[in-house]
Design a protein around this motif. Sequence first.
Motif, PDB file in Angstrom:
ATOM      1  N   PHE B  29      58.986  32.802  50.410  1.00  0.00           N
ATOM      2  CA  PHE B  29      59.067  31.463  50.512  1.00  0.00           C
ATOM      3  C   PHE B  29      60.418  31.056  50.100  1.00  0.00           C
ATOM      4  CE2 PHE B  29      54.501  31.859  50.314  1.00  0.00           C
ATOM      5  CZ  PHE B  29      54.142  30.920  51.298  1.00  0.00           C
ATOM      6  N   LEU B  30      61.100  31.667  49.094  1.00  0.00           N
ATOM      7  CA  LEU B  30      62.657  31.184  48.824  1.00  0.00           C
ATOM      8  C   LEU B  30      63.609  31.281  50.082  1.00  0.00           C
ATOM      9  CD1 LEU B  30      64.255  30.526  45.899  1.00  0.00           C
ATOM     10  CD2 LEU B  30      64.919  33.013  46.156  1.00  0.00           C
ATOM     11  N   ILE B  31      63.410  32.301  51.061  1.00  0.00           N
ATOM     12  CA  ILE B  31      64.190  32.415  52.021  1.00  0.00           C
ATOM     13  C   ILE B  31      63.854  31.515  52.954  1.00  0.00           C
ATOM     14  CG2 ILE B  31      64.572  33.829  54.150  1.00  0.00           C
ATOM     15  CD1 ILE B  31      64.402  36.327  52.341  1.00  0.00           C
ATOM     16  N   VAL B  32      62.438  31.141  53.543  1.00  0.00           N
ATOM     17  CA  VAL B  32      62.204  29.891  54.458  1.00  0.00           C
ATOM     18  C   VAL B  32      62.453  28.666  53.989  1.00  0.00           C
ATOM     19  CG1 VAL B  32      60.045  29.170  55.641  1.00  0.00           C
ATOM     20  CG2 VAL B  32      60.275  31.576  55.501  1.00  0.00           C
ATOM     21  N   MET B  33      62.198  28.428  52.638  1.00  0.00           N
ATOM     22  CA  MET B  33      62.071  26.967  52.255  1.00  0.00           C
ATOM     23  C   MET B  33      63.977  26.879  52.077  1.00  0.00           C
ATOM     24  SD  MET B  33      58.678  26.440  50.127  1.00  0.00           S
ATOM     25  CE  MET B  33      58.582  24.789  49.896  1.00  0.00           C
ATOM     26  N   GLY B  34      64.428  27.718  51.690  1.00  0.00           N
ATOM     27  CA  GLY B  34      65.991  27.586  51.312  1.00  0.00           C
ATOM     28  C   GLY B  34      66.595  27.290  52.642  1.00  0.00           C
ATOM     29  N   ILE B  35      66.376  28.413  53.482  1.00  0.00           N
ATOM     30  CA  ILE B  35      66.996  28.096  54.964  1.00  0.00           C
ATOM     31  C   ILE B  35      66.717  26.589  55.466  1.00  0.00           C
ATOM     32  CG2 ILE B  35      67.171  28.771  57.356  1.00  0.00           C
ATOM     33  CD1 ILE B  35      67.093  31.827  56.170  1.00  0.00           C
ATOM     34  N   SER B  36      65.362  26.279  55.543  1.00  0.00           N
ATOM     35  CA  SER B  36      64.952  25.135  55.952  1.00  0.00           C
ATOM     36  C   SER B  36      65.596  24.136  55.236  1.00  0.00           C
ATOM     37  CB  SER B  36      63.619  24.871  56.144  1.00  0.00           C
ATOM     38  OG  SER B  36      62.931  26.173  56.155  1.00  0.00           O
ATOM     39  N   MET B  37      66.002  24.173  54.197  1.00  0.00           N
ATOM     40  CA  MET B  37      66.683  23.044  53.451  1.00  0.00           C
ATOM     41  C   MET B  37      68.085  22.869  53.532  1.00  0.00           C
ATOM     42  SD  MET B  37      64.922  21.818  49.871  1.00  0.00           S
ATOM     43  CE  MET B  37      65.106  23.452  49.043  1.00  0.00           C
ATOM     44  N   VAL B  38      68.614  24.111  53.573  1.00  0.00           N
ATOM     45  CA  VAL B  38      70.170  24.010  53.607  1.00  0.00           C
ATOM     46  C   VAL B  38      70.703  24.078  54.962  1.00  0.00           C
ATOM     47  CG1 VAL B  38      72.267  25.285  52.696  1.00  0.00           C
ATOM     48  CG2 VAL B  38      70.097  25.272  51.342  1.00  0.00           C
ATOM     49  N   VAL B  39      70.363  24.884  55.846  1.00  0.00           N
ATOM     50  CA  VAL B  39      70.771  25.018  57.111  1.00  0.00           C
ATOM     51  C   VAL B  39      70.663  23.823  57.819  1.00  0.00           C
ATOM     52  CG1 VAL B  39      70.552  26.312  59.352  1.00  0.00           C
ATOM     53  CG2 VAL B  39      70.832  27.507  57.061  1.00  0.00           C
ATOM     54  N   SER B  40      71.807  23.193  58.603  1.00  0.00           N
ATOM     55  CA  SER B  40      71.744  22.299  59.439  1.00  0.00           C
ATOM     56  C   SER B  40      71.620  22.600  60.774  1.00  0.00           C
ATOM     57  CB  SER B  40      73.149  21.023  59.191  1.00  0.00           C
ATOM     58  OG  SER B  40      73.256  20.073  60.009  1.00  0.00           O
ATOM     59  N   ASN B  41      70.544  22.522  61.468  1.00  0.00           N
ATOM     60  CA  ASN B  41      70.374  23.253  62.443  1.00  0.00           C
ATOM     61  C   ASN B  41      69.034  22.814  63.319  1.00  0.00           C
ATOM     62  OD1 ASN B  41      69.589  25.080  64.929  1.00  0.00           O
ATOM     63  ND2 ASN B  41      71.586  25.897  64.763  1.00  0.00           N
ATOM     64  N   LEU B  42      69.096  22.099  64.306  1.00  0.00           N
ATOM     65  CA  LEU B  42      67.807  21.477  64.978  1.00  0.00           C
ATOM     66  C   LEU B  42      66.805  22.471  65.234  1.00  0.00           C
ATOM     67  CD1 LEU B  42      68.797  18.435  67.174  1.00  0.00           C
ATOM     68  CD2 LEU B  42      67.622  18.505  65.079  1.00  0.00           C
ATOM     69  N   PHE B  43      67.125  23.398  65.894  1.00  0.00           N
ATOM     70  CA  PHE B  43      66.144  24.455  66.309  1.00  0.00           C
ATOM     71  C   PHE B  43      65.540  25.164  64.888  1.00  0.00           C
ATOM     72  CE2 PHE B  43      68.394  24.042  70.265  1.00  0.00           C
ATOM     73  CZ  PHE B  43      67.218  24.271  71.152  1.00  0.00           C
TER      74      PHE B  43
END
Lengths: 545, 302
Positions: B29-43
């Motif tokens: 969950f750390l990875i999935v939620m972290g990436i969705s939160m930090v990364v700026s990419n529409l896809f």
Amino acid sequence: MEKIIIDKLSFKYPLSDKLALDNIKLAVNEGEFIIFCGKSGCGKTTLLRHLKKQSIPHGDREGNILVDGVSIFSMEKFDAVTKIGYLYQNPDAQIVTDKVWHELAFGLESLNMDNKEMKRKIGEMSSYFGIQNWFDLDTSELSGGQKQILNLASIMVMNPEILILDEPTSQLDPIKAKEFMYILDRINKDFGTTIIMSEHRLEDAMSLCTRIGVLDEGKLIVFDDPKKIHKYIDKDRVLKEIFSGFPAVMQVFINQNLNELPIDVKDGKKILSKLDISNLNELYNNKKRRSFDKDKEVVLKGADCWFKYTRDGKYFLRGLNIDAHKGEIFGILGGNGSGKTTLLRTIGGELKMQRGSLKIKDKVVVMVPQNPQSIFTELTVGDELYEGVKFSCSDDEEKVERVISMLDLMELSHLANNNPYDISGGEQQRLAIGKLLLREADILLLDEPTKALDSFFKSKLGKILTKLKEDGKTIIMVSHDIEFCANYADRCTMFFNGELIGTEVSHSFFKDNNFYTTTSNRLCRDYNEDIVTVEEAKLWLRGKA
Amino acid sequence: MEKIANYSLIGGVRMSFEEFHPISISLYFLIVMGISMVVSNLFVIFVSLICGLIYNTVLFGFKKLGKYIALTSMLVSVMVIVNGIFVHQGETILLYFNENPITLESLSFGAYSGIKFSSMIIWFNLLNKALDGEKISYLFGRVSSLFSLMLSMILRYIPILKRRYLEIEQGQKYLINDNKSIINSLEAGAKRLSVLISWSLESSIDTGISMESRGYGIGKRSSFHLFKWEIRDSIFCFSIAILTIFFISSYIVYEMEDFFYPKLIIQSYESIYDFILIVAFSIVCILPILLDVVEEIRWRKL
């Protein structure tokens, strides 16, 4: 080998001028099973607390306690934790964590043990105590008996050499209490663990113990084999009073000049078979037996009562019929969880039946909860009772008068200024009854009134209930306590499968039962099935040549 | 026994992913939620939202899906409106509203934030299902055994308080004054609360003594748990770690960051390397769903 030596121990609580322990001297051998008994406040808890370093009370102390030759006061902390296990009275308050497995681990965690070792010890203990089936449960889901077994297991997991228990079964029903005693017996025999216990329910404990200690006002008055206890009785008046809490079989044979008193019915029957009792039945004539007038006014009548809590749930009352008369004590006996409390709550009007009729003739019904603490709101006993009359009448003087007379009736006058939490269980029970009675109640419902009471408070409660009955109150009580019902109830009945079965005048109720009857009846029924109470059995044996 | 009536894999799937070690679950969950939160990419944010929705649907059914779609559209519209009205950055001016420019950039950033926000909520629901109190207590216990004990004691105390309150309410029923004015009922409520407090304080003294006599406070504490690190935990953690490394490196090396201000720039996907990014993250997101569904099919075949 002497495991524990108590050497001239005296103790006084701060602000008290009375000695709580007065020059106690005794030695306990390894592997012994010792029971301490005595009236509430005799000092047995204070004595037991001195045996565990972490629970020694503050106060003035003289004398010493040696465990394996080491003074308890200078014992290493680690030893004091692991060597001696202490189990307290209240099963609920001792549980610290939310899961059964975590509770078992609590002590080991404190010792900073690693996970692998803990797992092994916990596995071992759970298998020994049969906990594996409820190992994953929340501690709040357990029954009272399971809770106390869990408390015992979570102490035993630290492998103590000495086990100290302060009235461990007082909150349990008789069947669970018996189970608990068997477990203690097993621990004692399997591991040679030294067990020291205080107890007022002696029926089951007596046959297990090696010696019994009787305390009175801080003094140890007897410390000997329970079978020899009758040798001290004549010398000591206090002992006589405490003896009324001993197993019925022992009480029956007290005046028979035996070498050793029998403890259970099996031993008792053996002795009876040796006695010449052929002419006893002719001589026996009990004039004192309570009579019951069945023509008394019926104040409560329930017919075909059906009740369940939820639509799809099971029925707790199944076409139950009940009637209660003015001025009687009606005892309802029966197993746990069968719905006896549900019946009382239905009568009290808390629960609405689905079918059936319940007629109560213009009477106020009150129910005394199992836990009297739940209705105490004030700071002193007097205020508590005043709270009961607060709304009843307008005249202040009359209110005070009624409070004073209730204090008197419940024998609480000397405690009027005490905090309700500081008085003993028996006194709390009476205070709760008094408070509710001041609501001008005519029908009193009691849920397990003798739970956690010692024999002294039991007989006091019995006398007060009799007094209330004579004043025209109706008392309906639900109880596990067969002896108490036999002694004080006018009629008894058995609650089974949602019905009341075999409702009869107490004496005939117990006479006609084979299993669910008093100890004295089980002992004597082969010779005379009319004998129900200890007094009757003693009277019957008195005729022996 | 629960009978499985319908053979569709929607709503009735059991979450077997929760049987993994708490560290694997929390890492995931750390990875999935972290990436969705930090990364700026529409896809990336779309994949995260859609996988979260699918997982919720598989576990809890179409009702939950409808609820979350409504939530997403509400959040998106609110964020678009708020961002459009209050933020005037961006080069592409669409129209003027009260003499303030409404830009394409601020509208699209609003929509993007709305989706991000709602995907967080959706994943949080899954986290909540996968990590119960016991696991959280274990995870904290690795840091501080005292904290995990405290949590356990609180969880123990809640049902006790509830039960006591019911008991008090029941006992007091026979003492309640017939005159049911507001003052009287307030007084009765206050009394019940005061009984609850004094009763609980009284019994907590016993709890304290019981703790002390079982060695509480004699030294360092350890923390017991029943969790076991298995080989599949190692495999699972290793694979998601590898995928995450692929994702992050391709995100940085191929400069796949989407920009909103000052001008909306959405990266184009031309070479196969650009797709590694999306593929790696999609696999991570879909992994527990696959695990659960495979497990479910295995049981239904029995």
